[in-house]
Design an enzyme around this catalytic site. Structure first.
Site, mmCIF file in Angstrom:
data_model
loop_
_atom_site.group_PDB
_atom_site.id
_atom_site.type_symbol
_atom_site.label_atom_id
_atom_site.label_comp_id
_atom_site.label_asym_id
_atom_site.label_seq_id
_atom_site.Cartn_x
_atom_site.Cartn_y
_atom_site.Cartn_z
ATOM 1 N N GLY A 217 0.859 -1.204 -0.119
ATOM 2 C CA GLY A 217 -0.238 -0.196 0.030
ATOM 3 C C GLY A 217 0.780 1.128 0.431
ATOM 4 N N SER A 218 0.595 2.552 0.466
ATOM 5 C CA SER A 218 1.113 3.553 0.660
ATOM 6 C C SER A 218 2.561 3.570 1.061
ATOM 7 C CB SER A 218 -0.310 4.810 0.837
ATOM 8 O OG SER A 218 -1.533 4.555 0.839
ATOM 9 N N THR A 219 3.056 2.682 2.021
ATOM 10 C CA THR A 219 4.644 2.081 3.247
ATOM 11 C C THR A 219 5.303 2.941 1.612
ATOM 12 O OG1 THR A 219 4.372 0.164 2.553
ATOM 13 C CG2 THR A 219 3.630 1.898 4.982
ATOM 14 N N LYS B 231 4.981 3.979 -1.093
ATOM 15 C CA LYS B 231 5.383 6.281 -1.439
ATOM 16 C C LYS B 231 6.458 6.731 -1.023
ATOM 17 C CE LYS B 231 0.021 6.723 -1.593
ATOM 18 N NZ LYS B 231 -1.244 7.236 -1.150
#
Length: 485
Positions: A215-217, A219
């Site tokens: 997921g957004s980790t 990014k």
């Protein structure tokens, strides 16, 4: 001598020579292979004829051995025991008389049962004395390990803590866990069937061997690629990011979790703070899959030979994606997968000024006299990003914890930076999402620091309550606070 007797004598002589040749071949060339054959009962009897060597945490053994009882109906003198077995199962693995050995128990089986050639003493070869087993010294910090395990509680998930400077793994927890003592004997079939049949898979080491969408980790990796490539000068430079953002060559709109967040043309700092999908989806598409993959691989993705020394499953950044898929990869979706160890490595490199120290959870392997058979050096580093890029990312990660989506990770008196993640699960996100958090913490007064990653696969919470800050960040907070004490 008549002809018949002569022929018979020659035939018998050939048989004797063949028998001698076969015996010589077996003893000279096949002896070691036969001795090591798993079907050779003598090997197993010898392995458990004396207490096994121990796996040690902070000077205290977390393994042991006890004499088997007559009621167990075995010719094996000793069986393996474990202290706090469930707490350390993700570290030790198991050593079973019936089912073999895994993880550190398996990797160092020859050292622990005394058959490793490095333990040989010339006199032992003459006296046939069984060699004393060796010992495996780990890097695990028992306080941080307990903090991770207790904070995970009855959730299905995993947590890893790493010293960013040395690469020492301080904690490695996976839940639900199991007690390896339950399957260490020869008559533990019922327990084995229970563990292998459990749908929650307690035997799986989720910290090392179950990569899932981060997921957004992820990014953080995309942001690192953008800064290193020069796509954006700093974390405070405005990006070119329409909101909403339509995936390239499609009509699919990539929306943000928080529709009111200021994500249009947001800076990297703001985009990390609010976890803006439009910014990092567009950023990945603008960079292109090759540049994002190159950065991901510098952090450790796509490494099929990551040994700590237990072999970790490869975290994957895919290839052959179209632009829309590349954009989705920028928010840690599509076919991107990562282990908690991998995401801890991302935060560790950022915390350590862009240098990634090789992660390891064994410091030394010693013989019965304490002499080293193998040592694993701390601080075996390689540069991932520049010091300037690492500093900017740390600054943005601190904003996430102080003002953004990671407030539950704050540790009083410490610099804490982090990134939340909530990864889609199932077709059309039909199943409960995965909650992630990766972070680092530094105590300016003592110089202590730690990097952490937590993944919650399933907490039993309602779908609307699943978030990286709500589920994973509190676990990371407890681990970091303990590590900095």
């Amino acid at each position: 001598m008549n002809k018949t007797i002569r022929h018979t004598s020659v035939f018998v002589l050939l048989l004797v020579l063949a028998l001698l040749g076969r015996a010589t071949w077996v003893q000279a060339y096949r002896a070691e292979a036969l001795a090591d054959d798993q079907k050779n009962r003598r090997k197993t009897i010898a392995q458990y004829a004396q207490p096994l060597g121990n796996i040690v945490v902070a000077g205290s053994p977390v393994t042991g051995s006890k004499r088997t009882e007559g009621t167990e109906g075995t010719d094996l003198a000793y069986r393996r025991t474990y202290t706090d077995g469930e707490l350390y199962a993700a570290v030790t693995g198991y050593s079973s008389q019936a089912y073999g050995a895994t993880q550190l128990e398996g990797i160092y089986a020859d050292v622990l049962d005394g058959t490793d050639d490095r333990l040989k003493n010339p006199l032992d070869a003459v006296t046939r004395k069984q060699r004393e087993p060796g010992t495996v010294l780990t890097t695990i910090d028992p306080a941080v390990q307990k903090a991770a395990y207790r904070a995970l509680g009855n959730k299905k998930g995993a947590a890893v803590a790493v010293d960013p400077v040395s690469g020492r793994i301080l904690a490695l927890a996976s839940t639900p866990s199991y007690d390896p003592s339950r399957i260490s004997g020869t008559n533990d079939g019922a327990a084995w069937q229970e563990l292998t049949g459990d749908e929650d898979k307690p035997l799986v080491n989720r910290a090392l061997r179950q990569p899932l969408p981060p997921g957004s980790t992820f990014k953080l990796v995309v942001a690192a690629a953008a800064l290193e490539d020069g796509l954006y000068r700093s974390v405070d430079t405005a990006t070119e990011s329409p909101d909403p953002y339509t995936l390239p060559h499609t009509r699919t709109v990539l929306r943000n979790e928080n529709a009111s967040a200021p994500c249009e043309n947001a800076t990297i700092r703001t985009a990390l703070r609010y976890s803006c999908n439009n910014v990092f989806g567009k950023m990945a598409a603008d960079l292109g899959q090759d540049k994002v993959r190159a950065m991901a691989e510098r952090f450790g993705f796509n490494d099929a030979e990551l040994d700590v020394p237990v072999r970790a499953y490869a975290s994957v950044y895919p290839s052959a994606m179209d632009p829309a898929q590349t954009a989705l990869s920028g928010i840690g979706q599509f076919d991107v997968t990562a282990t908690p160890l991998q995401m801890a490595m991302v935060s560790a490199a950022i915390a350590n000024d862009g240098l990634l120290a090789a992660p390891h959870m064994v410091s030394e392997v010693v013989d019965s006299d304490g002499d080293a058979l193998a040592s694993y050096e701390d601080g075996d580093t390689r540069r991932i990003v520049s010091s300037a890029t690492a500093g900017q990312l740390r600054s943005a990660m601190v904003t996430v914890v102080e003002e953004g989506t990671g407030t539950n990770a704050a540790v009083a008196g410490a610099e804490v930076g982090g990134k939340t993640g909530t990864a889609q699960h199932g077709e059309n996100n039909s199943k409960t999402p995965y909650a992630w958090f990766t972070s680092y913490a530094k105590d300016p007064s003592t110089g202590k620091q730690v990097a952490v990653a937590v993944m919650i696969e399933d907490s039993g919470a309602a779908r609307s309550e699943v978030s990286g800050n709500g589920l994973a960040a509190p676990v990371a907070q407890k681990m970091m606070a303990t590590a900095l004490k």
